[in-house]
Enzyme design. Structure first.
Site, PDB file in Angstrom:
ATOM      1  N   ARG A  53      59.487 -21.536  -9.807  1.00  0.00           N
ATOM      2  CA  ARG A  53      57.998 -22.443  -8.537  1.00  0.00           C
ATOM      3  C   ARG A  53      59.338 -23.966  -8.990  1.00  0.00           C
ATOM      4  O   ARG A  53      59.864 -24.278  -9.723  1.00  0.00           O
ATOM      5  CB  ARG A  53      56.793 -22.981  -8.826  1.00  0.00           C
ATOM      6  N   GLU A  64      53.852 -28.944  -6.755  1.00  0.00           N
ATOM      7  CA  GLU A  64      54.338 -27.986  -7.731  1.00  0.00           C
ATOM      8  C   GLU A  64      54.742 -27.412  -5.399  1.00  0.00           C
ATOM      9  O   GLU A  64      53.738 -26.796  -5.361  1.00  0.00           O
ATOM     10  CB  GLU A  64      54.493 -26.467  -8.368  1.00  0.00           C
ATOM     11  N   THR A  92      41.153 -30.504 -11.726  1.00  0.00           N
ATOM     12  CA  THR A  92      42.579 -30.385 -12.895  1.00  0.00           C
ATOM     13  C   THR A  92      43.853 -30.141 -11.211  1.00  0.00           C
ATOM     14  O   THR A  92      44.816 -30.402 -11.511  1.00  0.00           O
ATOM     15  CB  THR A  92      42.995 -29.728 -13.755  1.00  0.00           C
ATOM     16  N   GLN A 148      39.066 -23.061 -14.172  1.00  0.00           N
ATOM     17  CA  GLN A 148      39.218 -21.643 -14.495  1.00  0.00           C
ATOM     18  C   GLN A 148      38.104 -20.362 -15.075  1.00  0.00           C
ATOM     19  O   GLN A 148      38.402 -18.937 -15.186  1.00  0.00           O
ATOM     20  CB  GLN A 148      40.585 -21.543 -15.665  1.00  0.00           C
ATOM     21  N   THR A 209      43.437 -23.969 -21.938  1.00  0.00           N
ATOM     22  CA  THR A 209      42.843 -26.308 -21.583  1.00  0.00           C
ATOM     23  C   THR A 209      43.500 -26.315 -21.368  1.00  0.00           C
ATOM     24  O   THR A 209      44.677 -26.130 -20.914  1.00  0.00           O
ATOM     25  CB  THR A 209      42.723 -26.175 -23.144  1.00  0.00           C
ATOM     26  N   GLY A 234      49.463 -23.029 -20.735  1.00  0.00           N
ATOM     27  CA  GLY A 234      50.407 -23.584 -21.193  1.00  0.00           C
ATOM     28  C   GLY A 234      51.080 -23.130 -19.528  1.00  0.00           C
ATOM     29  O   GLY A 234      51.602 -21.921 -19.999  1.00  0.00           O
ATOM     30  N   ASP A 235      51.752 -23.727 -18.927  1.00  0.00           N
ATOM     31  CA  ASP A 235      52.119 -23.445 -18.232  1.00  0.00           C
ATOM     32  C   ASP A 235      52.921 -24.711 -17.530  1.00  0.00           C
ATOM     33  O   ASP A 235      53.215 -24.847 -16.590  1.00  0.00           O
ATOM     34  CB  ASP A 235      51.353 -23.433 -16.383  1.00  0.00           C
ATOM     35  N   VAL A 301      51.683 -17.484 -16.287  1.00  0.00           N
ATOM     36  CA  VAL A 301      52.510 -19.274 -15.738  1.00  0.00           C
ATOM     37  C   VAL A 301      52.054 -19.627 -14.970  1.00  0.00           C
ATOM     38  O   VAL A 301      51.408 -20.679 -14.221  1.00  0.00           O
ATOM     39  CB  VAL A 301      53.056 -19.710 -16.161  1.00  0.00           C
TER      40      VAL A 301
HETATM   41  P1  NAD Z   1      40.358 -27.975 -16.613  1.00  0.00           P
HETATM   42  O1  NAD Z   1      40.387 -29.412 -16.321  1.00  0.00           O
HETATM   43  O2  NAD Z   1      38.960 -27.607 -15.685  1.00  0.00           O
HETATM   44  O3  NAD Z   1      39.579 -27.184 -18.248  1.00  0.00           O
HETATM   45  C1  NAD Z   1      40.079 -27.619 -18.924  1.00  0.00           C
HETATM   46  C2  NAD Z   1      39.450 -27.412 -20.030  1.00  0.00           C
HETATM   47  O4  NAD Z   1      39.362 -27.320 -21.570  1.00  0.00           O
HETATM   48  C3  NAD Z   1      38.206 -29.049 -20.395  1.00  0.00           C
HETATM   49  O5  NAD Z   1      36.973 -28.723 -19.904  1.00  0.00           O
HETATM   50  C4  NAD Z   1      39.075 -29.465 -21.713  1.00  0.00           C
HETATM   51  O6  NAD Z   1      37.008 -30.034 -22.170  1.00  0.00           O
HETATM   52  C5  NAD Z   1      38.965 -28.253 -22.001  1.00  0.00           C
HETATM   53  N1  NAD Z   1      40.035 -28.433 -23.698  1.00  0.00           N
HETATM   54  C6  NAD Z   1      41.298 -29.494 -23.424  1.00  0.00           C
HETATM   55  N2  NAD Z   1      41.293 -29.564 -24.496  1.00  0.00           N
HETATM   56  C7  NAD Z   1      40.858 -29.379 -25.624  1.00  0.00           C
HETATM   57  C8  NAD Z   1      41.241 -28.081 -26.794  1.00  0.00           C
HETATM   58  N3  NAD Z   1      41.993 -28.564 -27.077  1.00  0.00           N
HETATM   59  N4  NAD Z   1      40.361 -27.443 -27.474  1.00  0.00           N
HETATM   60  C9  NAD Z   1      38.817 -26.644 -26.853  1.00  0.00           C
HETATM   61  N5  NAD Z   1      39.320 -26.974 -25.265  1.00  0.00           N
HETATM   62  C10 NAD Z   1      39.777 -28.838 -24.636  1.00  0.00           C
HETATM   63  O7  NAD Z   1      41.062 -27.150 -15.893  1.00  0.00           O
HETATM   64  P2  NAD Z   1      41.120 -25.752 -15.657  1.00  0.00           P
HETATM   65  O8  NAD Z   1      41.581 -26.236 -13.872  1.00  0.00           O
HETATM   66  O9  NAD Z   1      39.867 -25.066 -16.354  1.00  0.00           O
HETATM   67  O10 NAD Z   1      42.379 -25.242 -16.542  1.00  0.00           O
HETATM   68  C11 NAD Z   1      42.677 -24.327 -17.070  1.00  0.00           C
HETATM   69  C12 NAD Z   1      44.195 -24.770 -17.710  1.00  0.00           C
HETATM   70  O11 NAD Z   1      44.945 -23.054 -16.962  1.00  0.00           O
HETATM   71  C13 NAD Z   1      44.919 -25.959 -16.786  1.00  0.00           C
HETATM   72  O12 NAD Z   1      46.170 -25.948 -17.965  1.00  0.00           O
HETATM   73  C14 NAD Z   1      46.156 -25.440 -15.529  1.00  0.00           C
HETATM   74  O13 NAD Z   1      47.296 -25.838 -15.594  1.00  0.00           O
HETATM   75  C15 NAD Z   1      45.975 -23.667 -15.943  1.00  0.00           C
HETATM   76  N6  NAD Z   1      46.263 -22.828 -14.720  1.00  0.00           N
HETATM   77  C16 NAD Z   1      46.748 -21.936 -15.242  1.00  0.00           C
HETATM   78  C17 NAD Z   1      47.114 -20.974 -14.266  1.00  0.00           C
HETATM   79  C18 NAD Z   1      48.181 -20.200 -14.676  1.00  0.00           C
HETATM   80  O14 NAD Z   1      48.234 -19.023 -13.591  1.00  0.00           O
HETATM   81  N7  NAD Z   1      48.440 -19.788 -15.878  1.00  0.00           N
HETATM   82  C19 NAD Z   1      46.274 -21.219 -13.067  1.00  0.00           C
HETATM   83  C20 NAD Z   1      45.515 -22.392 -12.924  1.00  0.00           C
HETATM   84  C21 NAD Z   1      45.023 -23.314 -14.292  1.00  0.00           C
END
Ligand code: NAD
Length: 348
Positions: A53, A64, A92, A148, A209, A234-235, A301
């Site tokens: 991407r 992105e 987020t 998520q 997270t 981790g992405d 990712v």
């Molecule tokens: P969000 O901000 O709604 O939720 C993240 C949560 O993680 C929060 O509740 C926060 O308090 C918690 N957190 C942060 N640090 C922490 C720690 N050290 N220990 C425990 N909890 C902790 O975000 P989201 O929309 O749920 O997305 C979560 C992650 O997934 C993001 O990093 C996002 O970029 C990633 N993501 C990846 C994909 C993929 O395809 N791989 C798709 C969507 C989102």
């Protein structure tokens, strides 16, 4: 001049209509359907145009574009990732996407993809876990209980028959929100006070997270033999969740290596670190889980083909339904060379 009836109108699925469509289909059925669409596109992985991407980074996040094509349709998603947003009352991750006809180049669908991304990410996780997680997995640790998390939990229930979700978030209010949202779904939830407590008895460990740093959500000594790790958060460059020792002990499965080596957990390893492209497991060219003691790790990712599958699914599902508006998005004069004439006639 074109009349509204013969204009090239583009179906648009708003957030409201996406929510209506999901309730019409049912969340569990939609997650299963999406997983099938994604799996069928992983089967024909080789014919897609693939590119990592295109990311535009700032100090606080990333924006992105994720394009791909199967030669008949072309799709892209616009998506952001801004971990600091939640504290400001914003998401987020937000997204929208477009599907187009390769033959004409005309768009055939424009849709919200914030909710759809949560669904497709969860459907992908569960589709992968179906191949890699220990057979008869009943319990998942869900670390990171943000936007998520419910989708991830429900997909593991719908596709892998998981029954119990052990929740941990550094902010207990997020775990309480997640438990409340899952209360009527048939899943048993347990709120835990440490990540170590959350992983007790879990066969699947999901890390989800959001923090723009090299975090250690799971340390090496927390991960025992035989588990499946579904690493979602981790992405991005500089944004990881797992201690590198875990990667050395795991068989690591990825979507598209050129993207994952930059964005995934494996950005911590050098280029020679061996990974398996997951599409090869789907097509039977490579085994998935091979032993009870093996640690499998899906270094997710999010790849453009999963969004393409989701866009295809929405195009198929909204056809002949009230769950879209038609957008006047394309200037399409009767005489294709008379664009200016169309503009002049509009003034008249
Ligand atoms: P969000 O901000 O709604 O939720 C993240 C949560 O993680 C929060 O509740 C926060 O308090 C918690 N957190 C942060 N640090 C922490 C720690 N050290 N220990 C425990 N909890 C902790 O975000 P989201 O929309 O749920 O997305 C979560 C992650 O997934 C993001 O990093 C996002 O970029 C990633 N993501 C990846 C994909 C993929 O395809 N791989 C798709 C969507 C989102």
């Amino acid at each position: 001049m074109n009349t509204p009836s013969d204009k090239a109108l583009v179906p648009f699925v708003s957030v409201d209509n996406m929510m209506r469509l999901i309730h019409h289909i049912g969340v569990g059925d939609m997650l299963r359907d999406l997983a099938e669409y994604i799996e069928s596109d992983f089967h024909r992985w080789e014919l897609f145009d693939k590119t990592p991407r295109v990311a535009s980074h700032s100090d606080v996040g990333v924006i992105e574009l994720m394009p791909t094509s199967d030669g008949e349709a072309y799709g892209f998603k616009y998506v952001n990732g801004h971990p600091k947003n939640t504290a400001e009352g914003l998401q987020t991750v937000t997204a929208f996407g477009l599907l187009a006809d390769v033959y004409t180049g005309y768009p055939v669908l424009l849709t919200e993809m914030t909710i759809l991304t949560a669904l497709r990410t969860a459907a992908t996780s569960a589709m992968v876990a179906k191949y890699l997680a220990p057979k008869n997995s009943t319990t998942m640790a869900m670390i990171g209980n943000g936007a998520q998390s419910e989708f991830q939990s429900l997909a593991m229930k719908a596709i892998c028959c998981v029954e119990t979700i052990r929740l941990y978030d550094k902010d207990r209010a997020a775990s309480e929100k997640c438990a409340a949202n899952l209360a009527q779904t048939g899943l048993k939830t347990v709120i835990c006070t440490t990540p170590e407590e959350a992983i007790q008895g879990a066969q699947i460990l999901t890390t989800c997270t959001a923090d723009k740093q090299n975090a250690t959500i799971l340390s090496d000594n927390m991960v025992g033999a035989g588990v499946h790790i579904n690493a979602i958060g981790g992405d991005c460059p500089g944004k990881t969740e797992l201690a590198s020792g875990i990667l050395n002990r795991s068989d690591v499965f990825v979507e598209f290596p050129p993207q994952t080596r930059v964005e995934g957990e494996i950005q911590q390893m050098d280029e020679s670190f061996e990974v398996t492209e997951f599409w090869k497991v789907v097509t039977g060219q490579t085994p998935g889980r091979t032993s009870d003691r093996q640690i499998t790790l899906f270094d997710s990712v999010g790849f453009a083909i999963e969004d393409f599958s989701a866009l295809r699914y929405i195009r198929d599902k909204v056809k002949d339904t009230p769950y879209h508006y038609d957008l006047d998005l394309l200037a399409d004069p009767d005489d294709p060379r008379d664009l200016f004439g169309m503009l002049q006639r509009a003034k008249a």
